[in-house]
Motif scaffolding. Structure first.
Motif, short mmCIF file in Angstrom:
data_model
loop_
_atom_site.label_atom_id
_atom_site.label_comp_id
_atom_site.label_asym_id
_atom_site.label_seq_id
_atom_site.Cartn_x
_atom_site.Cartn_y
_atom_site.Cartn_z
N ASP A 211 0.85 -1.20 0.00
CA ASP A 211 0.00 0.00 0.00
C ASP A 211 0.88 1.25 0.00
OD1 ASP A 211 -2.31 -1.50 0.06
OD2 ASP A 211 -2.44 -1.50 2.24
N TYR A 212 0.57 2.13 -0.95
CA TYR A 212 1.30 3.39 -1.06
C TYR A 212 0.34 4.55 -0.88
CZ TYR A 212 4.94 0.57 -3.37
OH TYR A 212 5.89 -0.37 -3.68
N ALA A 213 0.82 5.60 -0.22
CA ALA A 213 0.06 6.85 -0.16
C ALA A 213 0.25 7.58 -1.49
CB ALA A 213 0.56 7.72 0.99
N LYS A 214 -0.83 8.05 -2.07
CA LYS A 214 -0.71 8.78 -3.33
C LYS A 214 -0.08 10.15 -3.10
CE LYS A 214 -4.36 6.65 -6.09
NZ LYS A 214 -5.53 6.92 -6.96
N MET A 215 0.60 10.63 -4.14
CA MET A 215 1.32 11.90 -4.03
C MET A 215 0.89 12.84 -5.15
SD MET A 215 5.15 10.52 -3.03
CE MET A 215 5.34 9.53 -4.53
N MET A 216 1.14 14.14 -4.95
CA MET A 216 0.77 15.13 -5.95
C MET A 216 1.62 16.39 -5.80
SD MET A 216 -2.99 16.85 -6.68
CE MET A 216 -3.08 17.55 -5.03
N ALA A 233 8.10 19.31 -12.06
CA ALA A 233 7.03 18.47 -11.51
C ALA A 233 6.63 17.37 -12.49
CB ALA A 233 5.83 19.33 -11.15
N SER A 234 6.63 17.69 -13.77
CA SER A 234 6.27 16.69 -14.79
C SER A 234 7.30 15.57 -14.85
CB SER A 234 6.14 17.36 -16.16
OG SER A 234 5.10 18.31 -16.17
N THR A 235 8.57 15.93 -14.71
CA THR A 235 9.62 14.90 -14.69
C THR A 235 9.48 14.00 -13.47
OG1 THR A 235 11.14 16.41 -15.83
CG2 THR A 235 12.11 14.53 -14.68
N LEU A 236 9.18 14.61 -12.33
CA LEU A 236 8.98 13.81 -11.11
C LEU A 236 7.77 12.90 -11.25
CD1 LEU A 236 9.88 13.27 -8.19
CD2 LEU A 236 8.34 15.11 -7.47
N TYR A 237 6.71 13.43 -11.84
CA TYR A 237 5.48 12.64 -12.08
C TYR A 237 5.79 11.40 -12.92
CZ TYR A 237 0.86 11.56 -14.08
OH TYR A 237 -0.29 10.93 -14.49
N ASP A 238 6.52 11.60 -14.00
CA ASP A 238 6.84 10.48 -14.90
C ASP A 238 7.76 9.47 -14.22
OD1 ASP A 238 5.31 11.60 -16.91
OD2 ASP A 238 7.02 12.63 -17.85
N SER A 239 8.74 9.95 -13.48
CA SER A 239 9.72 9.06 -12.85
C SER A 239 9.06 8.19 -11.79
CB SER A 239 10.85 9.89 -12.23
OG SER A 239 11.54 10.63 -13.21
N CYS A 240 8.23 8.78 -10.94
CA CYS A 240 7.58 8.02 -9.86
C CYS A 240 6.56 7.03 -10.42
CB CYS A 240 6.91 8.97 -8.88
SG CYS A 240 8.07 9.95 -7.90
N ASN A 241 5.78 7.45 -11.39
CA ASN A 241 4.78 6.53 -11.96
C ASN A 241 5.42 5.42 -12.77
OD1 ASN A 241 2.39 7.54 -10.92
ND2 ASN A 241 2.15 9.05 -12.55
N ALA A 242 6.64 5.63 -13.26
CA ALA A 242 7.35 4.55 -13.95
C ALA A 242 7.75 3.46 -12.96
CB ALA A 242 8.59 5.10 -14.65
N LEU A 243 7.95 3.83 -11.70
CA LEU A 243 8.31 2.86 -10.66
C LEU A 243 7.08 2.18 -10.09
CD1 LEU A 243 11.03 4.98 -8.82
CD2 LEU A 243 11.43 2.96 -10.24
N VAL A 244 6.05 2.97 -9.79
CA VAL A 244 4.78 2.45 -9.26
C VAL A 244 3.66 3.18 -9.99
CG1 VAL A 244 3.31 2.15 -7.24
CG2 VAL A 244 5.79 1.94 -7.00
N GLY A 245 3.05 2.49 -10.93
CA GLY A 245 2.02 3.13 -11.74
C GLY A 245 0.86 3.65 -10.92
N SER A 284 5.77 5.31 0.10
CA SER A 284 5.77 6.29 -0.98
C SER A 284 7.02 7.14 -0.97
CB SER A 284 4.53 7.19 -0.88
OG SER A 284 3.36 6.43 -1.09
N VAL A 285 7.54 7.42 0.20
CA VAL A 285 8.76 8.22 0.30
C VAL A 285 9.93 7.51 -0.36
CG1 VAL A 285 10.49 9.03 1.97
CG2 VAL A 285 8.08 9.59 2.30
N ASP A 286 9.97 6.17 -0.30
CA ASP A 286 11.01 5.42 -1.02
C ASP A 286 10.96 5.73 -2.52
OD1 ASP A 286 11.95 4.22 1.26
OD2 ASP A 286 10.85 2.35 0.98
#
Length: 297
Positions: A211-216, A233-245, A284-286
């Motif tokens: 279980d992960y807490a969603k981020m924004m 922010a867009s780069t961070l969005y893509d990077s995190c979702n690539a790890l956990v969709g 999520s912090v990981d």
């Protein structure tokens, strides 16, 4: 006269021939028993069937008892077993492995990060707050080789001492950001660590049993730095979702400043909500730490 005598002699010879052979006896027997008609008319006789194979003297292989039992029985078609075939053992179902490996220590990088909490009192389920989560993120980033400072000044106390209420929270945090930049000569990334206030179903995601807490990310659209900050922010969005969709929600832009006019390297990040456990936040912090590493290199 001579001719008649010759005919008479021939008739006598013929009579003597019949008398001396069994032909005459056969005629008598046939006439006496009145069987001539029987021999001239077809009768249905019970004749024992004769095996054509026997009559032709053909060699045959005798049928065994089992062969006789299975004669005219349909044969079920089955695939022959493969040589040395071993029955397959049932596959034991195992839980899916984590999406990422644990964060491993990395060489020291010449990059520095400043983390603060405009709303230090924002809490998760239990007593732990966004300040505690910022400390966890700092530890992860240090493991990745970054120099990290977490603001430990008491914002609530400072506001009370200077007659500044909750609505002036960003003015309070601005004072501490200014001091940190002046004392450290600037940072490669500045993070304002928040949490949201949304229903439970909107604030977590489960991937591979975790279980992960969603981020924004939230952007202050009134600042001249909004364009550069939005790209980060867009780069961070893509990077995190690539790890956990699905772990990152869509970036939100509001008509505000959020102190982002102070630097184009600032991010306001909401991690979870008041309906998340701290374990979900740590998971999520990981991912967030790895995403930030993608930004800074």
């Amino acid at each position: 006269m001579k001719t008649s005598f010759q005919i008479f002699i021939k008739l006598c010879a013929l009579v003597l021939f019949f008398a001396c052979t069994p032909f005459l006896e056969g005629i008598k027997t046939t006439v006496n028993e009145q069987t001539l008609a029987k021999h001239l008319v077809y009768t249905n006789l019970d004749i024992e069937p004769v095996d054509l194979q026997d009559s032709l003297n053909v060699i045959s292989v005798p049928k065994t008892e089992n062969a006789l039992k299975t004669e005219n029985v349909p044969i079920e078609e089955t695939e022959p077993p493969l040589p040395n075939e071993v029955p397959a053992e049932p596959i034991e179902e195992k839980e899916n492995p984590p999406v990422i490996d644990p964060i491993q220590p990395q060489p020291i990088k010449d990059k520095s990060i400043y983390i603060y909490n405009t709303h230090q009192q924002e809490a998760y389920i239990g007593e732990l707050t966004v300040y505690n989560a910022a400390q966890v993120l700092a530890d992860k980033l240090r493991t990745l080789g970054y120099t990290v400072i977490v603001e430990d000044g008491d914002f609530v106390k400072y506001g009370q001492e200077n007659e500044m209420d909750y609505n002036m929270s960003y003015q309070i945090s601005r004072k501490f950001i200014t001091d940190a930049i002046m004392n450290n000569g600037g940072f490669d990334l500045i993070i304002d660590f928040h949490r949201d206030s949304v229903p439970r179903e909107s604030t977590y995601i489960t991937v591979n049993g975790i279980d992960y807490a969603k981020m924004m990310c939230v952007i202050g659209g009134l600042t001249d730095n909004s364009y550069e900050i939005t790209k980060t922010a867009s780069t961070l969005y893509d990077s995190c979702n690539a790890l956990v969709g699905g772990i990152m929600k869509n970036t939100m832009t509001r008509e505000a400043y959020y102190n982002q006019d102070m630097s184009d390297k600032m991010l306001l990040i909401e991690v979870g909500s008041d309906n998340n456990t701290f374990d979900e936040v740590k998971n999520s912090v990981d991912i967030l730490a790895l995403g930030i590493a993608q930004i800074l290199g």
